[in-house]
Design a protein around this motif. Sequence first.
Motif, PDB file in Angstrom:
ATOM      1  N   GLY A 138       4.649  68.359  93.317  1.00 40.21           N
ATOM      2  CA  GLY A 138       5.205  68.530  94.650  1.00 40.21           C
ATOM      3  C   GLY A 138       5.137  67.207  95.368  1.00 40.21           C
ATOM      4  N   ALA A 139       5.642  67.181  96.574  1.00 45.62           N
ATOM      5  CA  ALA A 139       5.640  65.946  97.353  1.00 45.62           C
ATOM      6  C   ALA A 139       4.213  65.454  97.587  1.00 45.62           C
ATOM      7  N   PHE A 140       3.279  66.393  97.831  1.00 44.83           N
ATOM      8  CA  PHE A 140       1.884  66.022  98.068  1.00 44.83           C
ATOM      9  C   PHE A 140       1.290  65.322  96.844  1.00 44.83           C
ATOM     10  N   THR A 141       1.526  65.881  95.654  1.00 48.23           N
ATOM     11  CA  THR A 141       1.000  65.288  94.418  1.00 48.23           C
ATOM     12  C   THR A 141       1.588  63.898  94.194  1.00 48.23           C
ATOM     13  N   MET A 142       2.887  63.774  94.439  1.00 46.06           N
ATOM     14  CA  MET A 142       3.532  62.468  94.232  1.00 46.06           C
ATOM     15  C   MET A 142       2.978  61.438  95.216  1.00 46.06           C
ATOM     16  N   ASN A 143       2.765  61.854  96.471  1.00 45.99           N
ATOM     17  CA  ASN A 143       2.203  60.929  97.458  1.00 45.99           C
ATOM     18  C   ASN A 143       0.776  60.525  97.099  1.00 45.99           C
ATOM     19  N   ARG A 144       0.004  61.462  96.567  1.00 49.20           N
ATOM     20  CA  ARG A 144      -1.354  61.123  96.147  1.00 49.20           C
ATOM     21  C   ARG A 144      -1.330  60.114  94.992  1.00 49.20           C
ATOM     22  N   LEU A 145      -0.433  60.310  94.016  1.00 50.12           N
ATOM     23  CA  LEU A 145      -0.295  59.340  92.918  1.00 50.12           C
ATOM     24  C   LEU A 145       0.115  57.970  93.448  1.00 50.12           C
ATOM     25  N   ALA A 146       0.990  57.963  94.457  1.00 49.02           N
ATOM     26  CA  ALA A 146       1.420  56.692  95.054  1.00 49.02           C
ATOM     27  C   ALA A 146       0.256  56.017  95.780  1.00 49.02           C
ATOM     28  N   GLU A 147      -0.581  56.800  96.486  1.00 47.12           N
ATOM     29  CA  GLU A 147      -1.749  56.247  97.172  1.00 47.12           C
ATOM     30  C   GLU A 147      -2.703  55.583  96.189  1.00 47.12           C
ATOM     31  N   LYS A 148      -2.848  56.166  95.017  1.00 42.37           N
ATOM     32  CA  LYS A 148      -3.753  55.626  93.999  1.00 42.37           C
ATOM     33  C   LYS A 148      -3.141  54.452  93.238  1.00 42.37           C
ATOM     34  N   GLY A 149      -1.852  54.195  93.439  1.00 40.84           N
ATOM     35  CA  GLY A 149      -1.192  53.066  92.774  1.00 40.84           C
ATOM     36  C   GLY A 149      -0.648  53.378  91.402  1.00 40.84           C
ATOM     37  N   ALA A 150      -0.577  54.661  91.023  1.00 40.50           N
ATOM     38  CA  ALA A 150      -0.083  55.035  89.701  1.00 40.50           C
ATOM     39  C   ALA A 150       1.444  55.056  89.655  1.00 40.50           C
ATOM     40  N   ILE A 151       2.087  55.344  90.799  1.00 43.22           N
ATOM     41  CA  ILE A 151       3.544  55.364  90.876  1.00 43.22           C
ATOM     42  C   ILE A 151       3.975  54.681  92.168  1.00 43.22           C
ATOM     43  N   VAL A 152       5.270  54.281  92.207  1.00 45.98           N
ATOM     44  CA  VAL A 152       5.857  53.710  93.428  1.00 45.98           C
ATOM     45  C   VAL A 152       7.212  54.354  93.649  1.00 45.98           C
ATOM     46  N   ALA A 153       7.598  54.432  94.919  1.00 45.72           N
ATOM     47  CA  ALA A 153       8.920  54.959  95.257  1.00 45.72           C
ATOM     48  C   ALA A 153       9.978  53.978  94.753  1.00 45.72           C
ATOM     49  N   ASP A 154      11.055  54.536  94.193  1.00 41.69           N
ATOM     50  CA  ASP A 154      12.086  53.694  93.579  1.00 41.69           C
ATOM     51  C   ASP A 154      13.474  54.083  94.092  1.00 41.69           C
ATOM     52  N   GLY A 155      13.523  54.563  95.311  1.00 44.08           N
ATOM     53  CA  GLY A 155      14.809  54.941  95.881  1.00 44.08           C
ATOM     54  C   GLY A 155      14.900  56.434  96.108  1.00 44.08           C
ATOM     55  N   VAL A 156      16.154  56.873  96.417  1.00 46.09           N
ATOM     56  CA  VAL A 156      16.422  58.274  96.704  1.00 46.09           C
ATOM     57  C   VAL A 156      17.595  58.710  95.839  1.00 46.09           C
ATOM     58  N   ASP A 157      17.509  59.937  95.264  1.00 49.62           N
ATOM     59  CA  ASP A 157      18.620  60.423  94.440  1.00 49.62           C
ATOM     60  C   ASP A 157      19.700  61.039  95.336  1.00 49.62           C
ATOM     61  N   ARG A 158      20.760  61.560  94.738  1.00 46.25           N
ATOM     62  CA  ARG A 158      21.890  62.074  95.520  1.00 46.25           C
ATOM     63  C   ARG A 158      21.541  63.345  96.300  1.00 46.25           C
ATOM     64  N   ASP A 159      20.459  64.041  95.916  1.00 45.95           N
ATOM     65  CA  ASP A 159      20.021  65.240  96.633  1.00 45.95           C
ATOM     66  C   ASP A 159      19.061  64.910  97.780  1.00 45.95           C
ATOM     67  N   GLY A 160      18.717  63.653  97.935  1.00 49.32           N
ATOM     68  CA  GLY A 160      17.808  63.234  99.001  1.00 49.32           C
ATOM     69  C   GLY A 160      16.345  63.239  98.605  1.00 49.32           C
ATOM     70  N   ASP A 161      16.051  63.493  97.331  1.00 45.08           N
ATOM     71  CA  ASP A 161      14.664  63.479  96.847  1.00 45.08           C
ATOM     72  C   ASP A 161      14.259  62.055  96.468  1.00 45.08           C
ATOM     73  N   THR A 162      13.014  61.722  96.769  1.00 45.76           N
ATOM     74  CA  THR A 162      12.504  60.389  96.433  1.00 45.76           C
ATOM     75  C   THR A 162      12.374  60.273  94.914  1.00 45.76           C
ATOM     76  N   GLU A 163      12.860  59.150  94.373  1.00 48.62           N
ATOM     77  CA  GLU A 163      12.685  58.856  92.951  1.00 48.62           C
ATOM     78  C   GLU A 163      11.436  57.994  92.804  1.00 48.62           C
ATOM     79  N   TRP A 164      10.654  58.288  91.769  1.00 44.40           N
ATOM     80  CA  TRP A 164       9.392  57.592  91.538  1.00 44.40           C
ATOM     81  C   TRP A 164       9.416  56.882  90.202  1.00 44.40           C
ATOM     82  N   LYS A 165       8.689  55.777  90.154  1.00 42.61           N
ATOM     83  CA  LYS A 165       8.579  54.999  88.917  1.00 42.61           C
ATOM     84  C   LYS A 165       7.091  54.767  88.642  1.00 42.61           C
ATOM     85  N   VAL A 166       6.698  54.910  87.388  1.00 42.21           N
ATOM     86  CA  VAL A 166       5.293  54.698  86.998  1.00 42.21           C
ATOM     87  C   VAL A 166       5.012  53.201  86.955  1.00 42.21           C
ATOM     88  N   THR A 167       3.907  52.795  87.574  1.00 36.93           N
ATOM     89  CA  THR A 167       3.505  51.384  87.583  1.00 36.93           C
ATOM     90  C   THR A 167       2.734  51.047  86.301  1.00 36.93           C
TER      91      THR A 167
END
Length: 184
Positions: A138-167
């Motif tokens: 969910g969004a909460f899990t993805m934000n927690r992974l981003a806080e820990k530095g495991a993933i970063v936001a990589d843009g937005v898809d056509r549905d408006g959802d944030t795309e994530w990339k593993v660091t």
Amino acid sequence: MFFLKVWLLMDPLSKLPMFATDDEIAIAIVGKKRASHWKRGALIILEARGFPRVDAVHGGRPVPLIRKWYNLYLGLEKSYVQSTQEIGKDNWEAWRLKREERNARKPQLGLDGRCQSVLLYMVAHPDAQTHVAIPNAGAFTMNRLAEKGAIVADGVDRDGDTEWKVTEAGIEEAKLISFWHHGK
């Protein structure tokens, strides 16, 4: 002197080959019933205290050195009173080094179980980039992974959802998680 000769004849270690396996040694020292327990627990502690190591060339531990080690350990080469008054000496440096080795293999980011499974899924499926495409994310899990530095936001898809990339840190953490939990 006579007692010593009789004791050596009755000594179970004297029936072993010069280089014996841990199973043979355990049975000779504590008997068949307790041999597996001795190998799992006591052997590790005794090795930290200088118990003879396995000789790679011969594929076993040298029995004469084991006998000598036990004579020193049990105080047979000193007076009984002196040996009972000594304080035990543990090799704390060996324990510290083992703990540091173990902690180096341990996952470092402090992720909970859900975050770990999401991260492992993202590493295994690089095409899954939004929380919608990842099971149990969910969004909460993805934000927690981003806080820990495991993933970063990589843009937005056509549905408006944030795309994530593993660091790189996320990839390293996934390797540590896999090895820590699955030995892979």
